[in-house]
Design an enzyme around this catalytic site. Structure first.
Site, PDB file in Angstrom:
ATOM      1  N   GLU A  55      18.042  20.090   0.675  1.00 42.60           N
ATOM      2  CA  GLU A  55      19.162  21.028   0.737  1.00 42.60           C
ATOM      3  C   GLU A  55      18.793  22.283   1.526  1.00 42.60           C
ATOM      4  OE1 GLU A  55      19.371  19.036  -3.406  1.00 42.60           O
ATOM      5  OE2 GLU A  55      17.865  19.583  -1.902  1.00 42.60           O
ATOM      6  N   ALA A 159      -2.100 -12.022  -0.004  1.00 45.88           N
ATOM      7  CA  ALA A 159      -1.972 -12.917   1.141  1.00 45.88           C
ATOM      8  C   ALA A 159      -2.634 -14.248   0.803  1.00 45.88           C
ATOM      9  CB  ALA A 159      -2.621 -12.305   2.377  1.00 45.88           C
ATOM     10  N   ARG A 189       1.119   0.980   1.924  1.00 47.22           N
ATOM     11  CA  ARG A 189       0.148   1.895   1.336  1.00 47.22           C
ATOM     12  C   ARG A 189       0.671   3.331   1.340  1.00 47.22           C
ATOM     13  NH1 ARG A 189      -5.739  -0.252   3.710  1.00 47.22           N
ATOM     14  NH2 ARG A 189      -5.727  -2.247   2.566  1.00 47.22           N
ATOM     15  N   THR A 201     -13.415  -7.580  -5.436  1.00 43.20           N
ATOM     16  CA  THR A 201     -12.854  -7.464  -4.086  1.00 43.20           C
ATOM     17  C   THR A 201     -13.692  -6.502  -3.253  1.00 43.20           C
ATOM     18  OG1 THR A 201     -10.627  -7.952  -4.877  1.00 43.20           O
ATOM     19  CG2 THR A 201     -10.798  -6.837  -2.766  1.00 43.20           C
ATOM     20  N   LEU A 209      -9.436   0.816   2.228  1.00 40.80           N
ATOM     21  CA  LEU A 209      -8.198   1.049   1.475  1.00 40.80           C
ATOM     22  C   LEU A 209      -7.454   2.313   1.918  1.00 40.80           C
ATOM     23  CD1 LEU A 209      -9.296   0.111  -2.166  1.00 40.80           C
ATOM     24  CD2 LEU A 209      -8.363  -1.369  -0.385  1.00 40.80           C
ATOM     25  N   GLU A 289      -3.639  -4.540  -4.775  1.00 44.24           N
ATOM     26  CA  GLU A 289      -3.990  -5.355  -3.609  1.00 44.24           C
ATOM     27  C   GLU A 289      -5.089  -6.368  -3.871  1.00 44.24           C
ATOM     28  OE1 GLU A 289      -4.777  -4.077   0.278  1.00 44.24           O
ATOM     29  OE2 GLU A 289      -2.955  -2.922   0.512  1.00 44.24           O
ATOM     30  N   SER A 292      -7.140 -12.189  -7.423  1.00 43.09           N
ATOM     31  CA  SER A 292      -6.222 -12.977  -8.253  1.00 43.09           C
ATOM     32  C   SER A 292      -6.403 -12.677  -9.733  1.00 43.09           C
ATOM     33  CB  SER A 292      -6.425 -14.470  -7.998  1.00 43.09           C
ATOM     34  OG  SER A 292      -6.061 -14.810  -6.674  1.00 43.09           O
TER      35      SER A 292
END
Length: 351
Positions: A55, A159, A189, A201, A209, A289, A292
């Site tokens: 605004e 992925a 991200r 990972t 990252l 990310e 599994s």
């Protein structure tokens, strides 16, 4: 005919709001359009956290401030009514004698929550709420969820191959991304305040990252490391960016790297404590990310709000299996580059 025009002007406010994506969190995305005599005379959006709200920028964009009197303001979120990093936007609109304010959504933040609307009405300004409300909800879904449910909105991104493997059998990573999908991942991200992976990972991929292929702020990096296995030589530990590491019992601070002892043994308790920590720290959205096992844990505990799957058009035959996501229905699907198919699923809303 007037309604059609008003829909157009509100859509313009929503479009402007999206320009702040990646820069304004933990604030919501807000755009504002000022109309008089069926003509846009000013517009603006919230550009960066801590700076002027939509605004304010819209008012400042009007060439002749006197023209704002008796105008109609279109804004996708209720104007604030409190002093924060900036003064109340409701007061600014009252000061400039606008005639009418049209709003997509009320602000669920308890410090606003209808108070801005009440202040406008008390000043004699006509207020209408609900125009393009569904679009406004979708735009600020993470902010709204955090305010209403008292926990962060969590997006899972993973992925895999066509046959749903995420790595070789020995754990060796596979490059699933092409240049186009890399940009989309980095865009995601910027749209989340934090990014979370499991320690395995880090051990397998040694990632950074951060954001490199899109404009916007890098997320807060977070790692689940129950037994303190994070290699001290990993990029996440050696660089100069902040890092949060969640452990069972190890507590340590080295510069802007912080190991947080959650004091629990059970995996479910660990992730629930992480969620609670993020809420108390005003971390409103998380991009999940890595791994599994981590994805399965969050999904089985009902903590995933949105899923994005990148499916590379190759078949591996064997390998490490992707997340087990029973009963997920992907609502959107599109091709990115030559070999990747992206799919999106949104978990059902809480009843």
């Amino acid at each position: 005919m007037l309604l059609d025009k008003e829909v157009f002007w509100m859509q313009r406010a929503l479009d402007l709001a999206t320009l702040g994506s990646g820069f304004v969190a933990p604030n919501p995305l807000v755009g504002c359009v000022i109309v008089k005599n069926d003509r846009i005379i000013g517009e603006g959006y919230h550009q960066k956290y801590g700076e002027d709200h939509a605004e304010v920028n819209a008012v400042h964009s009007v060439e002749n401030a006197l023209d704002i009197k008796d105008s109609t303001v279109f804004v996708n979120l209720e104007p604030c009514s409190h002093h924060g990093k900036t003064p109340p936007c409701a007061d600014l609109l009252i000061k400039n004698s606008v005639r009418r304010v049209v709003i997509c959504n009320t602000d669920p933040n308890p410090i606003v929550a209808g108070k801005g609307i009440a202040r406008l009405k008390a000043a004699g300004i006509e207020v209408f709420v609900g125009l393009l409300a569904d679009k406004g909800e979708a735009l600020n879904r993470k902010f709204f969820y955090f305010q209403r449910e008292k926990k962060p909105y969590i997006t899972l991104k993973f992925a895999c191959s066509i046959d749903h493997f995420v790595a070789h059998k020995n754990g060796e990573p596979i490059l699933f991304s092409n240049s186009e999908s890399q940009q989309l991942v980095h865009k995601m991200r910027t749209e989340n305040q934090a990014i979370l992976i499991g320690v395995q990972t880090v051990i397998a991929d040694n990632p950074t990252l951060n954001v490199r292929y899109w404009q916007g702020n890098s997320p807060i990096r977070m790692i689940i490391d129950p037994t303190n296995r994070l290699p001290k030589e990993s990029k996440l530990v050696k660089d100069h960016e902040p890092l949060l590491v969640f452990t069972k019992h190890h507590s340590e601070t080295i510069g802007n790297k912080k190991w947080i002892a959650l004091g629990v043994e059970n995996s479910t308790d660990i992730i629930q404590n992480i969620v609670s920590y993020c809420y108390k720290s005003n971390i409103q959205s998380i991009l999940l990310e890595g791994g599994s096992q981590t994805a399965n844990l969050f999904y089985s505990n009902g903590l995933i709000n949105e899923i994005w799957k990148i499916e590379k058009q190759i078949k591996l035959g064997e390998g490490l299996a992707g997340p087990k996501l029973a009963n997920v229905v992907y609502e959107e699907k599109f091709v990115v580059g030559e070999d990747n198919v992206w799919s999106k699923a949104v978990m059902p809303k809480l009843s």
